[in-house]
Motif scaffolding. Structure first.
Motif, short mmCIF file in Angstrom:
data_model
loop_
_atom_site.label_atom_id
_atom_site.label_comp_id
_atom_site.label_asym_id
_atom_site.label_seq_id
_atom_site.Cartn_x
_atom_site.Cartn_y
_atom_site.Cartn_z
N PHE A 82 0.85 -1.19 0.00
CA PHE A 82 0.00 0.00 0.00
C PHE A 82 0.89 1.24 0.00
O PHE A 82 1.14 1.84 1.05
CB PHE A 82 -0.93 -0.01 1.22
N PRO A 83 1.39 1.64 -1.16
CA PRO A 83 2.34 2.76 -1.21
C PRO A 83 1.75 4.10 -0.83
O PRO A 83 2.50 5.00 -0.43
CB PRO A 83 2.79 2.75 -2.67
N ASP A 84 0.42 4.28 -0.92
CA ASP A 84 -0.17 5.59 -0.66
C ASP A 84 -1.59 5.40 -0.16
O ASP A 84 -2.55 5.40 -0.95
CB ASP A 84 -0.15 6.43 -1.94
N MET A 85 -1.76 5.25 1.15
CA MET A 85 -3.08 5.03 1.71
C MET A 85 -3.99 6.24 1.51
O MET A 85 -5.17 6.09 1.17
CB MET A 85 -2.99 4.71 3.20
N LYS A 86 -3.47 7.44 1.72
CA LYS A 86 -4.30 8.62 1.53
C LYS A 86 -4.72 8.74 0.05
O LYS A 86 -5.86 9.07 -0.26
CB LYS A 86 -3.59 9.89 1.96
N GLY A 87 -3.79 8.41 -0.83
CA GLY A 87 -4.13 8.44 -2.25
C GLY A 87 -5.20 7.42 -2.60
O GLY A 87 -6.08 7.69 -3.44
N LEU A 88 -5.15 6.24 -1.95
CA LEU A 88 -6.18 5.24 -2.18
C LEU A 88 -7.53 5.75 -1.70
O LEU A 88 -8.55 5.59 -2.39
CB LEU A 88 -5.82 3.94 -1.45
N GLY A 89 -7.54 6.39 -0.53
CA GLY A 89 -8.78 6.95 -0.03
C GLY A 89 -9.34 8.02 -0.95
O GLY A 89 -10.55 8.06 -1.23
N ASP A 90 -8.48 8.90 -1.43
CA ASP A 90 -8.92 9.94 -2.36
C ASP A 90 -9.48 9.33 -3.64
O ASP A 90 -10.48 9.81 -4.20
CB ASP A 90 -7.77 10.89 -2.69
N TRP A 91 -8.82 8.29 -4.12
CA TRP A 91 -9.27 7.61 -5.35
C TRP A 91 -10.67 7.03 -5.16
O TRP A 91 -11.53 7.16 -6.03
CB TRP A 91 -8.26 6.52 -5.70
N LEU A 92 -10.91 6.39 -4.01
CA LEU A 92 -12.23 5.83 -3.73
C LEU A 92 -13.27 6.92 -3.58
O LEU A 92 -14.38 6.85 -4.13
CB LEU A 92 -12.17 4.97 -2.46
N HIS A 93 -12.93 7.97 -2.81
CA HIS A 93 -13.90 9.04 -2.56
C HIS A 93 -14.30 9.76 -3.84
O HIS A 93 -15.46 10.16 -4.00
CB HIS A 93 -13.33 10.03 -1.54
N SER A 94 -13.37 9.90 -4.74
CA SER A 94 -13.68 10.61 -5.99
C SER A 94 -14.69 9.84 -6.83
O SER A 94 -15.33 10.42 -7.72
CB SER A 94 -12.40 10.83 -6.80
N ARG A 95 -14.87 8.58 -6.54
CA ARG A 95 -15.83 7.74 -7.26
C ARG A 95 -17.08 7.48 -6.45
O ARG A 95 -17.91 6.64 -6.81
CB ARG A 95 -15.15 6.43 -7.67
#
Length: 750
Positions: free
Chosen positions: A446-459
């Protein structure tokens, strides 16, 4: 997988691990030596593997039941079994194939290392002291094969099978089967399957891709007879006979046709030519009940949603219909906006209050409208959470790529259009050490947890996370013990919307005091930490129902709480958990939900070698129906990127999901219970009632349910929820044939 099955042919190896879960082990042969009892002790010493060690002071227990039920109720850690058996030479002399001895240990929770007469013959999973740390393999069947010529075997003498087990939490030891010893037959390497993702459904026919696989490194010749039966009618419909030569590690396949309806079974018998040994079995043929979504727009979201003032809002309007769809919302409170292309409402509500929002969805075929009540107050999860969790498919092998794959599939395959929106990362994401400031760190998967969260939220999707109040999680990764404040801050920064907090190793650090407050304390500590931050985080207490958590869960501001041990993909597990929820219905309400664990439909596997659920299609209809009646959180546990037609159809019936998401927030209660069937009734917000008629038998049941026995009026209007068909007014009673382990789900109005 391939090496595991062929290893019994390579006499340079002591032993290999048999296929687990995906392809269940064969039943023992008539001459098998059953190992019903074992000497058992807690603790750990490699001296206990020695055949000469005296275990007379150890406790005698059943070899196929967890140790918690046999006098060790609260023990987790290392335990040892010693089983003694005389293996007669005649077992080999009389065998048609004298290749390998099989030692079958059923399932082991969690890790095992096994010896035969002091010779180490295999290990499944990793112990805490191993390089890389503890890795649980609890779902796996333990079946070890040893060359029959191996000197470790003592023919016509006593043999000692020693099994070292480590249990990291929950139940521990050998379970779900009785150990035995026998000699392998060639037929043991043959499997017949119906690959679910290759089944083709039409209105009246189902095309079945019958696959026969040889898992051993030897040629097997035989005859396969396949019969299609209609169990409801009690007759055979068709037959297929074929001679097959299966070369080493090969597959044979052909297509059979069957009627597309309930009660259809494929019965098969493969007879090996050389010995006459037979592989027999029966498979239930899947059938679809849910009609395809209409091309005109339809809104499928629950009509109520709870948020806290000052916290970010992420709400996706769930809607079906021919694309493109256009979304509009009137009456949005200040601070919120809707994306007209995907229906995602975002922003922050500053003022508390109830806001009535008019939502419309349009396409070229029409308009759908819904009144959405947005309640900005102190209660969230006004309906049970719906989404996906990584554990039942990926286990500790979860990664960002796998999470994104299932999340994207949730969108692409339309599940999000039916209300599924949480994407929860379970155990296995943490680094072995914390940062210098004690912050928890994700590992390289999981190189970027915050980035993963942002990716999910944007969808428009929600982001879930996993931890434990103990020093370690169930998988041996870092927990939150004494770092709750740091972890809560990290979760808030990552944008977490759901926290599964798993008891796991906390019993190793909890005080000797066993009062109720001792059990509540670690969950209150994390509650106080996460509530300091302006985020609505659904708080799930995963502690298996200890100390009647349903009675005190609301005290620590939990929205959901596990009421049971972990589920697995068997009828015994699912039915035991689901029907065992009686009489907990009075503890469910908007904002507080009993959690009977995650869904076990589709491709599951707990980390490796995903396989189709072992539940039959009718058992899966029971599973989804019962969980919806219970107002349970619905968390899909399969790999959505590989979801098959049947499972997708099963999870996208909006009328079934609406029963789970009903705004009244009342769970079903059991109204009729016999040895053969049960009837559960759930009151709904519009005054109607959802009724589940469950057949617990392995054969068809002709059942009659008098309306008066379930407090219904004498002439209700009845609708079949799975088929979405009105049945009209049915006076006095309802009579129906229910498939084995199946269900009829009704919605009745006065």
């Amino acid at each position: 997988m391939k090496d595991a099955m062929t290893g019994c042919m390579k006499h340079g190896w002591y032993v290999v691990l048999m296929i687990c879960f995906a392809l269940p082990a064969m039943a023992q042969h008539p001459d098998a030596l059953i190992l019903k009892e074992a000497a058992f002790t807690t603790g750990d010493s490699l001296q206990w593997a020695s055949p000469g060690y005296s275990d007379q002071h150890w406790k005698r227990i059943k070899a196929g039941e967890v140790w918690q039920s046999q006098g060790f109720p609260d023990y987790h850690g290392y335990g040892w079994y010693r089983m003694k058996v005389v293996i007669p030479r005649s077992l080999k002399q009389q065998a048609a194939w004298k290749d390998s001895l099989r030692i079958y240990l059923a399932h082991v929770n969690d890790v095992d290392e096994t010896w035969l007469n002091g010779v180490r013959i295999g290990q499944t999973g990793s112990f805490p002291h191993d390089i890389g740390g503890y890795v649980s393999k609890w779902p796996y069947i333990r079946e070890y094969h040893i060359p029959a010529a191996d000197k470790a075997i003592r023919w016509d003498a006593e043999n000692v099978i020693a099994v070292r087990v480590f249990d990291g939490g929950g139940t521990g030891g050998i379970f779900m089967g009785t150990p035995y010893v026998d000699l392998l037959r060639k037929i043991d390497g043959i499997r017949l399957t119906l690959p679910e993702d290759q089944i083709i459904f039409s209105d009246k026919k189902t095309a079945l891709p019958v696959r026969l696989t040889n898992l051993f490194n030897t040629t097997v010749k035989g005859t396969l007879r396949s019969d299609i039966f209609d169990l409801a009618a009690g007759k055979k419909i068709s037959s297929h006979m074929q001679t097959m030569i299966l070369t080493p590690e090969s597959k044979g396949a052909f297509i059979m046709e069957a009627p597309h309806r309930a009660g259809i079974r494929l019965r098969y018998c493969f007879t090996e030519t050389a010995t006459g040994h037979q592989l027999k079995g029966e498979l239930e043929v899947p059938y679809l009940q849910t009609p395809a979504p209409a091309p005109a727009p339809r809104i499928n979201s629950a009509p109520v949603y709870g948020v806290s003032p000052g916290t970010p809002v992420i709400f996706k309007v769930a809607a079906t219909g021919t694309a493109p769809l256009h979304y509009h919302a009137s009456g949005l409170p200040e601070g919120l906006m809707i994306d007209s292309t995907n229906g995602v409402i975002t922003g922050v509500i500053k003022q508390a209050g109830n806001y009535r929002i008019g939502v419309t969805v349009t396409n070229v075929l029409g308009v759908a409208a819904q009144s959405l009540l947005l309640k900005a107050g102190g209660t969230i999860a006004l309906t049970p959470p719906m989404g996906w969790n990584s554990w039942n498919c990926w286990g500790l092998s979860v990664s960002e790529d796998k999470v994104k794959s299932s999340a994207q599939a949730l969108l692409d395959k339309g599940l999000a259009d039916h209300g599924w929106n949480y994407i929860n990362v379970d155990d296995g994401w943490q680094q072995p050490q914390r940062a210098a400031d004690s912050s928890i760190l994700p590992n390289g998967k999981f190189p970027d947890m915050k980035g993963l969260g942002d990716w999910l939220h944007s969808r428009g999707l929600k982001f879930g996370m996993y931890s434990s109040p103990g020093p370690l999680t169930c998988g041996g990764f870092l927990g939150s013990y004494r770092n709750e404040e740091k972890d809560a801050a990290t979760y808030a920064n990552w944008g977490i919307d759901y926290l599964k907090y798993d008891w796991c190793s906390y019993d190793q650090v909890m005080p000797a005091d066993t009062s109720l407050e001792t059990f509540i304390h670690p969950f209150r500590v994390m509650q106080q930490a996460i509530r300091k931050y302006p985020r609505d985080i659904v708080y799930n207490l995963c502690q298996y129902g200890l100390r009647e958590v349903w009675k005190w869960g609301p005290q620590v501001d939990a929205q959901t709480w596990r009421t049971t041990e972990d589920i697995d993909d068997t009828w015994e597990s699912m039915a035991g958990i689901g029907f065992g929820q009686y009489p907990l219905e009075k503890y469910a309400r908007p904002g507080n939900w009993n959690d009977p664990d995650m869904m076990i439909v589709g491709q599951v596997g707990w980390g490796e070698n995903l396989h189709p659920t072992r539940l039959t299609p009718d058992e899966q209809y029971t599973h989804v129906s019962l969980w919806s009646l219970l107002a349970a959180p619905l968390l899909i546990g399969c790999d959505i990127s590989r979801i098959d037609t049947f499972t997708l159809n099963l999870l996208t019936n909006d009328e079934v999901l609406a029963i789970d998401q009903d705004t009244l927030g009342v769970a079903a209660g059991r109204r009729i219970a016999t040895a053969h069937y049960e009837v559960w009734v759930k009151p709904l917000a519009d005054g109607s009632k959802a009724i589940g008629i469950f057949n617990k038998d392995r054969q068809y049941r002709h059942l009659t349910v008098p309306w008066k026995d379930i407090n219904l009026s004498a002439k209700p209007r009845v609708r079949n929820v799975w088929t979405q068909r009105d049945l009209g007014v049915i006076p006095v009673a309802y009579t129906v044939d229910v498939p084995p382990h199946g269900v009829v789900l009704l919605r009745c109005s006065e």
